[in-house]
Write an enzyme that holds these catalytic residues in place. Structure first.
Site, PDB file in Angstrom:
ATOM      1  N   GLU A 212      15.705 -10.153  -1.295  1.00 41.12           N
ATOM      2  CA  GLU A 212      15.784  -7.990  -1.483  1.00 41.12           C
ATOM      3  C   GLU A 212      16.905  -8.171  -0.949  1.00 41.12           C
ATOM      4  O   GLU A 212      17.599  -6.826  -0.899  1.00 41.12           O
ATOM      5  CB  GLU A 212      14.366  -7.839  -0.817  1.00 41.12           C
ATOM      6  CG  GLU A 212      13.224  -7.409  -1.688  1.00 41.12           C
ATOM      7  CD  GLU A 212      12.781  -9.054  -1.608  1.00 41.12           C
ATOM      8  OE1 GLU A 212      12.840 -10.124  -1.148  1.00 41.12           O
ATOM      9  OE2 GLU A 212      11.020  -9.113  -1.950  1.00 41.12           O
ATOM     10  N   HIS A 384      -9.120  14.033   5.246  1.00 36.02           N
ATOM     11  CA  HIS A 384      -9.365  14.198   3.796  1.00 36.02           C
ATOM     12  C   HIS A 384      -9.558  13.997   2.678  1.00 36.02           C
ATOM     13  O   HIS A 384      -8.744  14.168   1.763  1.00 36.02           O
ATOM     14  CB  HIS A 384      -8.381  15.971   3.965  1.00 36.02           C
ATOM     15  CG  HIS A 384      -9.245  16.526   5.422  1.00 36.02           C
ATOM     16  ND1 HIS A 384      -9.310  17.659   5.248  1.00 36.02           N
ATOM     17  CD2 HIS A 384      -8.703  16.491   6.774  1.00 36.02           C
ATOM     18  CE1 HIS A 384      -9.649  17.684   6.621  1.00 36.02           C
ATOM     19  NE2 HIS A 384      -9.416  17.748   7.013  1.00 36.02           N
TER      20      HIS A 384
END
Ligand code: F6P
Length: 546
Positions: A212, A384
């Site tokens: 990579e 949340h």
């Protein structure tokens, strides 16, 4: 039965678990108004409250005697003094040497490596000053304004996490970018935001062979040359951080522009070395040094503090308690600080690449759980999203809450709201809400008996869900250094109890090998022998990539 599970200390813990597993923490708190002071401790600019765990004094005694039986102190001593504890790679493990003050001594193969560490740190520091002051110029004479760190895993996650965490200390006119993914989108999108004349690329790779990183580095270099720069200009815009000088030279980077480090620094433990060059550039050398000194303080604390007040030992043992006796397979990291938003991702590599093993140092398969799955997001966002499952789901998920006592951005009442949410979550997880409490609440709110009966079960919280809370005096370079070192040593403690080598990563190496075979096949269209799923996928994708 394995050596570990045969230990009398382990069996005593098992028997104790059988007694304790139904005990409610809310009752333990009701019986003991000293519980917080008994199960909390402070060091290195942070408070650890571990009273909201499913423990009694006896639990801690049993866990501490397990630490004794496993000789954690002796094992830690062997690590910091240079023993070749990474046996499968025949290496020492000396990231702690990177934090030692100038003038200290640690001999490895007859060489004082602390001198070498400081010599390289000085080279990185001098380079940092030149970039930050504008003395170092790009090929058209302009100062550097953007840094692009190209690396992956430990050569990305640590520097990225720290640069985000310490933004208040950053030189804001120096923009930091991090490219890790081999997906061309990552480098392409980054290059749209920088100007070749004022950009410095750091190619960060311990091995300098990682697919990579090399692919991104080549693409960055091609882009740089395409903008009108010449080969000789590369030296002013590309530097390397690596242990592999030959590969760096092969790539075309002058080794004068290379910052070395050593094979005894593991990738996921490397942000303290030259791999931290991006951090130095962002926050400056003094702040980088403060981070090192915070980590060194934690090293000293780990080495010199009795187990019962030793932060990494306590946290490591509690993790073992839940993984192995409560069968908790994941744990959540919840930093209540937006600057720490990459901390869970950083810890995932540190912990899971280290202890995601199922064979002991002696080569035997384990018959107990080792490294858990770590995950998390900053609070209050997590509340949340996934906290529902932590409160009312079927799994037991121990949580680490991390919060600074003061904010770098004291805007109105925000920080009090943040602290309130963090502390309230730990209370709610511990206490829960019983059926009787819910029924009373609904009745008081005027609900009919039929409504109370149908709604109440959904509003019950079992509670008894454990958490640690780490309160930092402030999030700053020094406490961040200590916090990272705390987790490094916690991982070490657990690895030693489980008897695995926390410092190799053969699982990742296999992926690297297989990807290169498959890549060759995709490039040539010549697809070799595979199972029919792999062949089917390759053939399908090859039709789009002729
Ligand atoms: O992901 C495996 C790994 O070997 C990590 O341990 C390491 O941090 C990363 O690859 C990058 O390796 P390198 O710095 O050699 O490019």
């Amino acid at each position: 039965m394995s050596k570990l599970t045969r230990l009398p200390q382990w069996q005593a813990l098992q028997a104790h678990y059988d007694d304790l597993s139904q005990v409610q923490m809310r009752d333990l708190f009701a019986q003991d108004d000293q519980r917080f002071s008994t199960f909390s401790t402070q060091s290195c600019g942070m408070l650890l409250d571990y009273s909201k765990n499913r423990i009694t004094r006896q639990t801690m005694e049993l866990l501490l005697s397990l630490a004794d039986a496993m000789d954690i102190a002796g094992q830690a001593d062997s690590m910091v003094s240079g023993g070749r504890i990474n046996a499968t790679e025949d290496r020492s493990v000396l990231h702690t040497a990177l934090r030692k003050p100038r003038g200290d001594k640690l001999l490895l193969d007859g060489v004082n490596i602390v001198d070498d560490v400081h010599a390289i740190a000085d080279q990185a520091a001098a380079f940092t000053d030149k970039i930050r002051s504008g003395e170092w110029r790009g090929y058209t004479g302009k100062p550097i304004r953007s840094i692009v760190n190209i690396g992956i895993g430990g050569s990305d996650l640590g520097p990225l996490m720290v640069c985000e965490a310490l933004k208040p200390w950053a030189q804001r006119d120096l923009e930091m970018h991090f490219v890790s993914n081999v997906d061309g989108t990552h480098i392409a999108e980054t290059l749209t935001r920088v100007d070749a004349e004022t950009t410095l690329f750091i190619i960060a790779s311990k091995t300098f062979t990682t697919l990579e990183t090399l692919a991104n580095a080549h693409s960055a270099r091609n882009w740089f040359l395409d903008t009108g720069a010449t080969e000789k200009d590369v030296a002013r815009h590309f530097v390397a951080v690596s242990t592999n000088a030959e590969a760096v030279a092969g790539f075309g980077i002058d080794t004068d522009n290379m910052f070395r480090f050593w094979d005894w620094v593991g990738g996921r433990y490397s942000l303290w070395s030259s791999i931290g060059l991006a951090i130095r550039l962002s926050i400056g050398n003094d702040n980088f040094d403060a981070m090192l000194s915070g980590a060194h303080d934690m090293d000293q604390h780990f080495a010199n503090t009795e187990y019962k007040n030793n932060l990494p030992v306590i946290m490591g043992l509690l993790g073992v308690w839940y993984s192995n006796f409560f069968n908790a397979r994941t744990c959540v990291i919840a930093p209540y600080d937006q600057y720490l938003h990459r901390f869970p991702a950083y810890l995932q590599q540190l912990d899971m690449e280290s202890n995601g093993k199922s064979v002991t140092m002696e080569g035997e398969s384990v018959d107990y759980a080792t490294g858990p799955v770590l995950w998390g997001e900053p609070g209050t966002n997590g509340q949340h999203a996934f906290f529902q499952l932590i409160h009312q789901g079927t799994d037991l998920i121990p949580a680490d809450f991390i919060v600074p006592a003061v904010s770098q951005n004291p805007v109105g009442a925000h920080h009090k709201m943040l602290l309130a949410n963090c502390i309230a979550q730990t209370e709610a997880l511990m206490k829960g809400k019983t059926l009787e409490e819910v029924q009373a609440e609904l009745t008081t709110a005027g609900r009919s008996p039929a409504e109370v009966e149908s709604i109440a079960p959904h509003k019950v919280f079992s509670g008894n869900r454990p958490s640690n809370t780490l309160v930092l005096d402030e999030l700053n370079p020094k406490t961040l250094g200590a916090l990272i070192a705390l987790y490094e040593h916690k991982v070490f403690v657990q690895g030693k109890i489980w008897g695995v080598n926390s410092f190799d990563q053969w699982g990742v190496e296999l992926g690297k090998q297989l990807a290169s075979t498959v890549l060759r096949e995709l490039e040539t269209g010549d697809i070799g022998e595979h199972d029919n799923s792999t062949s089917g996928l390759l053939q399908h994708c090859a039709t789009f990539n002729k």
